[in-house]
Design an enzyme around this catalytic site. Structure first.
Site, PDB file in Angstrom:
ATOM      1  N   TYR A  34       0.610  -1.383   0.004  1.00 58.70           N
ATOM      2  CA  TYR A  34       0.188  -0.064   0.122  1.00 58.70           C
ATOM      3  C   TYR A  34       0.835   1.298   0.113  1.00 58.70           C
ATOM      4  O   TYR A  34       0.620   2.210  -0.668  1.00 58.70           O
ATOM      5  CB  TYR A  34      -1.038  -0.052   1.316  1.00 58.70           C
ATOM      6  N   ASN A  55     -13.182   0.255  -4.742  1.00 57.24           N
ATOM      7  CA  ASN A  55     -12.754  -0.144  -6.348  1.00 57.24           C
ATOM      8  C   ASN A  55     -13.912  -0.690  -6.871  1.00 57.24           C
ATOM      9  O   ASN A  55     -14.393  -1.921  -6.638  1.00 57.24           O
ATOM     10  CB  ASN A  55     -11.746  -1.232  -6.191  1.00 57.24           C
ATOM     11  N   CYS A 100      -6.843  -4.232  -7.441  1.00 55.43           N
ATOM     12  CA  CYS A 100      -6.414  -4.273  -6.019  1.00 55.43           C
ATOM     13  C   CYS A 100      -6.351  -5.346  -5.231  1.00 55.43           C
ATOM     14  O   CYS A 100      -5.441  -5.199  -4.329  1.00 55.43           O
ATOM     15  CB  CYS A 100      -7.968  -3.451  -5.441  1.00 55.43           C
ATOM     16  N   HIS A 101      -6.312  -6.496  -5.599  1.00 54.62           N
ATOM     17  CA  HIS A 101      -5.971  -7.661  -4.982  1.00 54.62           C
ATOM     18  C   HIS A 101      -4.303  -7.678  -5.269  1.00 54.62           C
ATOM     19  O   HIS A 101      -3.558  -8.528  -4.246  1.00 54.62           O
ATOM     20  CB  HIS A 101      -6.540  -9.070  -5.729  1.00 54.62           C
ATOM     21  N   GLU A 135      -2.375 -16.061  -9.978  1.00 56.07           N
ATOM     22  CA  GLU A 135      -1.449 -15.279 -10.721  1.00 56.07           C
ATOM     23  C   GLU A 135       0.073 -15.786 -10.374  1.00 56.07           C
ATOM     24  O   GLU A 135       0.788 -15.292 -11.140  1.00 56.07           O
ATOM     25  CB  GLU A 135      -1.724 -13.669 -10.399  1.00 56.07           C
TER      26      GLU A 135
END
Length: 194
Positions: free
Chosen positions: A109, A132, A140-141, A169
């Site tokens: 962040y 979001n 945002c993940h 991912e």
């Protein structure tokens, strides 16, 4: 016939997702809920005047790209147009910076706040990401806490969903590979510990 505005539900490896759009781009993205009915309910609460429709070609391409990403393919979603015109300037800057995080990478962040610049703080960035309306497209993940923990996630399933997305991912913290990365892990990335 495709519509200039509408919404569509679609199946992914993660479960049923949805998108809404207008002539400018996507107006919202929804991650799976416990049922298709709950997903529709969340969608119609946020977009009550939008009807289910056949997506136009750019939206159909966006849906296909989201499906590929959620199936584990390193797919960049930067080309997907979003309509963020109704959002405040700070949120637009945060989302633009978050969209630059490559698939398979994560940042903290605080790092994202530094990229946003100005008076952005890690807390303000986290609050913005909690609002979001475009999860996955605005990834945002891929933003985690400085201590290596996941941090919050406002989509259904909370941090378990965030962890699952990062595993899909095969994500790792941005930066060069270090001594603890095998050549295979360094090439593919690794999920942050949680």
């Amino acid at each position: 016939m495709a519509s200039d505005a509408g919404f569509a539900l679609f199946a992914t490896a993660l479960g049923d997702c949805a998108v809404a759009w207008n002539e400018l781009g996507l107006t919202g993205v929804w991650l799976p809920d416990t049922s298709a009915g709950r997903l529709r309910s969340r969608l119609t609460r946020r977009s009550p005047r939008v009807l289910e429709a056949l997506p136009p070609a750019p939206v159909a391409a966006a849906i296909a790209a989201v499906k590929r990403l959620l199936a584990g393919e390193r797919t960049d979603l930067l080309d997907i147009r979003i309509d963020d015109s109704g959002l405040d300037g700070f949120d637009r800057r945060v989302y633009a910076a978050a969209r630059e995080i490559a698939p398979g990478r994560v940042v903290t962040y605080a790092t994202l706040a530094a990229r946003v610049g100005g008076v952005a703080s890690a807390r303000a960035v986290g609050q913005s990401l909690g609002r979001n309306p475009f999860p996955i497209v605005v990834p945002c993940h891929r933003v985690v806490a400085a201590d290596g923990e996941l941090g919050g996630f406002s989509a259904p399933g909370g941090s378990a969903t965030k962890r699952r997305l990062l595993r899909i991912e095969n994500a790792r913290l941005e930066g060069p590979a270090d001594l603890f990365d095998s050549s295979e892990t360094a090439a593919a990335g690794r999920a942050p510990s949680a």
